[in-house]
Design a protein around this motif. Structure first.
Motif, PDB file in Angstrom:
ATOM      1  N   ASN A 334       0.997  -1.109  -0.037  1.00  0.00           N
ATOM      2  CA  ASN A 334       0.099   0.032   0.104  1.00  0.00           C
ATOM      3  C   ASN A 334       0.926   1.203   0.000  1.00  0.00           C
ATOM      4  OD1 ASN A 334      -2.390   1.340   0.026  1.00  0.00           O
ATOM      5  ND2 ASN A 334      -2.169   1.384   2.366  1.00  0.00           N
ATOM      6  N   HIS A 336       3.611   1.649  -1.271  1.00  0.00           N
ATOM      7  CA  HIS A 336       4.336   1.769  -2.456  1.00  0.00           C
ATOM      8  C   HIS A 336       3.341   2.011  -3.734  1.00  0.00           C
ATOM      9  CE1 HIS A 336       8.098   1.812  -0.888  1.00  0.00           C
ATOM     10  NE2 HIS A 336       7.980   0.762  -0.262  1.00  0.00           N
ATOM     11  N   HIS A 337       1.965   1.778  -3.462  1.00  0.00           N
ATOM     12  CA  HIS A 337       1.014   1.923  -4.512  1.00  0.00           C
ATOM     13  C   HIS A 337       0.940   0.740  -5.447  1.00  0.00           C
ATOM     14  CE1 HIS A 337      -0.035   5.817  -3.063  1.00  0.00           C
ATOM     15  NE2 HIS A 337       1.259   6.032  -3.121  1.00  0.00           N
ATOM     16  N   SER A 339      -0.420  -2.900  -6.654  1.00  0.00           N
ATOM     17  CA  SER A 339      -1.624  -3.525  -6.396  1.00  0.00           C
ATOM     18  C   SER A 339      -1.028  -4.995  -6.815  1.00  0.00           C
ATOM     19  CB  SER A 339      -2.605  -3.226  -7.119  1.00  0.00           C
ATOM     20  OG  SER A 339      -2.342  -3.283  -8.495  1.00  0.00           O
TER      21      SER A 339
END
Ligand code: ASP
Length: 451
Positions: A334, A336-337, A339
């Motif tokens: 999360n 480091h964004h 998915s």
């Protein structure tokens, strides 16, 4: 009433546009026409959207951008000339194109989105003019006229539900055709934002739901969606009919005929989608329908493969007894964004599967470092050449020996399976392998079920 969407390859040249217009004119129900930007005319050609991206960068660096702007304009001019459209009809298109570098934008992302969107915007204007020139009542409408509102980031926007309320208010005249640009919407503050690449399909689906049409026809350059990739399987069977869910699962692993996000508005509005070929409109194509009352004709509808995955394997003894391991992992992602696609887990280990293009080498190193420091796994391995094969079919539900009949022939060919996961819906099985085995997996399963 139908929404009809034409992809970039269907509108790449005057000759192609002519075929598209004949399709429109042959059916009075084809009232709402969504267009992409002109695509490639041959393998070496460049899509107008890509030219616009170059234009955006070039004009940022210097005032010397006439070459690239003229190159883009030429694409529209050639189409106009094919239909003998008087040059003066192109004045507005030229003005808008050349004005792009001079406009004010909130930031570079909005600027890029506006440049990109003009591929479709100018093409819709041109298409409307050509139809009018042919004596057909056609009206150019665009997102700001109908309230197609988007939120999210400027180059990866999502439709805002308010759009559907706005679309309900739009009055259409009985004998007119609406020509609408795909790929973009307007933000609440009135700026242009685009969907992800290939997103004109999404616009078509939004309008199909918003106008509650009977059918969404998506015209492209293939006869149908095939049950496997034709570059791997020689003449695979075309899929005549499939459900929304089947299409979602297949497009996820690489069936790129129809944008995977585009199905959502169609599902929400229960609008059937017909994927058809602009070059052979008489062929039935592939019909994508709701699950209710769908009777599968075969066990497996399609097999899709994606080579562009990577996986992180983590082993931690007693993983099943401890708590917080996965939570900490998620916190790192999360932060480091990042998915992820899947996370199958076992008693002492888990594998996290990612789409490769979302991760740079540097990001992989940063994440692995943080996992090592904060979670101290007993083993950590980054697998860079991961492939996923999706086997999909409504007919797979409740078939008792299905897994065995899929896996046994793979074992006989010495193909090593890294992971297998049956979706909760029971209509898909996902098989993880090393990249070099992926084509053999697809061929073996296809031959086994189509023999
Ligand atoms: N023109 C855009 C692209 O090339 C959108 C589309 O064609 O659907 O991505």
């Amino acid at each position: 009433m139908k929404v009809v969407k034409f992809g970039g390859s269907s509108l790449a040249s005057g000759n192609n546009v002519d075929k598209a217009l004949n399709i429109i004119k042959s059916d009075p129900d084809r009232k709402i026409i969504v267009v992409s930007a002109p695509g490639k005319r041959n393998a070496a050609d460049i899509k107008v959207t890509d030219l616009l991206i170059t234009y955006a960068y070039t004009s940022l660096r210097s005032n010397n951008y006439d070459n690239i702007a003229n190159k883009i304009f030429k694409r529209y001019e050639l189409i106009a000339q094919y239909f003998d459209l008087p040059e003066k009809e192109l004045a507005e298109i030229k003005r808008l194109l050349f004005a792009l570098p001079k406009l004010d934008y909130p930031n570079a992302d909005y600027r890029m989105a506006t440049f990109k969107a003009h591929g479709e915007r100018l093409n819709a204007m041109l298409t409307a003019k050509i139809l009018q020139h042919q004596g057909i009542k056609a009206r150019f409408l665009e997102p700001k006229d109908v309230g197609l509102i988007v939120t999210g980031t400027p180059n990866n926007a999502e439709v805002n539900p308010e759009t559907y309320i706005n679309l309900k208010r739009i009055q259409l005249q009985t004998d007119e055709r609406i020509i609408f640009p795909g790929f973009y919407g307007i933000t609440p503050s009135g700026h242009i934002a685009t969907f992800s690449r290939g997103g004109s399909d999404i616009t078509g689906a939004i309008l199909a739901r918003g106008f509650n049409v009977d059918l969404y026809e998506n015209f492209t350059d293939v006869d149908a969606i095939f049950s496997a990739n034709p570059s791997i399987i020689d003449h695979p069977k075309p899929i005549k009919k499939m459900t929304y869910q089947e299409m979602r699962e297949l497009s996820y692993a690489g069936f790129s005929v129809f944008h995977d996000e585009a199905l959502i508005p169609a599902i929400q509005g229960e609008i059937p989608v017909n994927v058809k070929n602009t070059n052979a409109p008489e062929k039935p194509g592939t019909l994508i329908v709701p699950e209710d009352n769908f009777v599968p004709q075969r066990t497996i509808t399609g097999i899709a493969g994606g080579k562009n995955f990577a996986a992180l394997y983590l082993r931690k003894y007693m993983l099943n007894k401890g708590s917080g391991f996965t939570l900490k992992l998620m916190e790192i992602f999360n932060k480091h964004h990042v998915s992820y696609e899947h996370m199958p887990s076992g008693i002492d280990d888990l594998t996290i599967i990612f789409k490769k293009d979302a991760l740079s080498d540097q990001l992989i190193d940063v994440i692995c470092n943080e996992i090592q420091t904060s979670l101290n796994p007993d083993q950590m391995q980054w697998i860079d050449d991961y492939a996923i094969t999706m086997v999909v079919g409504e007919g797979m539900k409740d078939k008792l020996t299905l897994c065995a009949s899929i896996l046994y022939p793979l074992g006989k060919k010495n193909i090593s399976i890294q992971m297998i996961n049956q979706g909760a819906s029971q209509i898909s099985i996902m098989i993880g392998t090393r990249r070099q085995d992926e084509e053999a997996v697809i061929k073996t399963i296809y031959d086994n079920f189509n023999a």
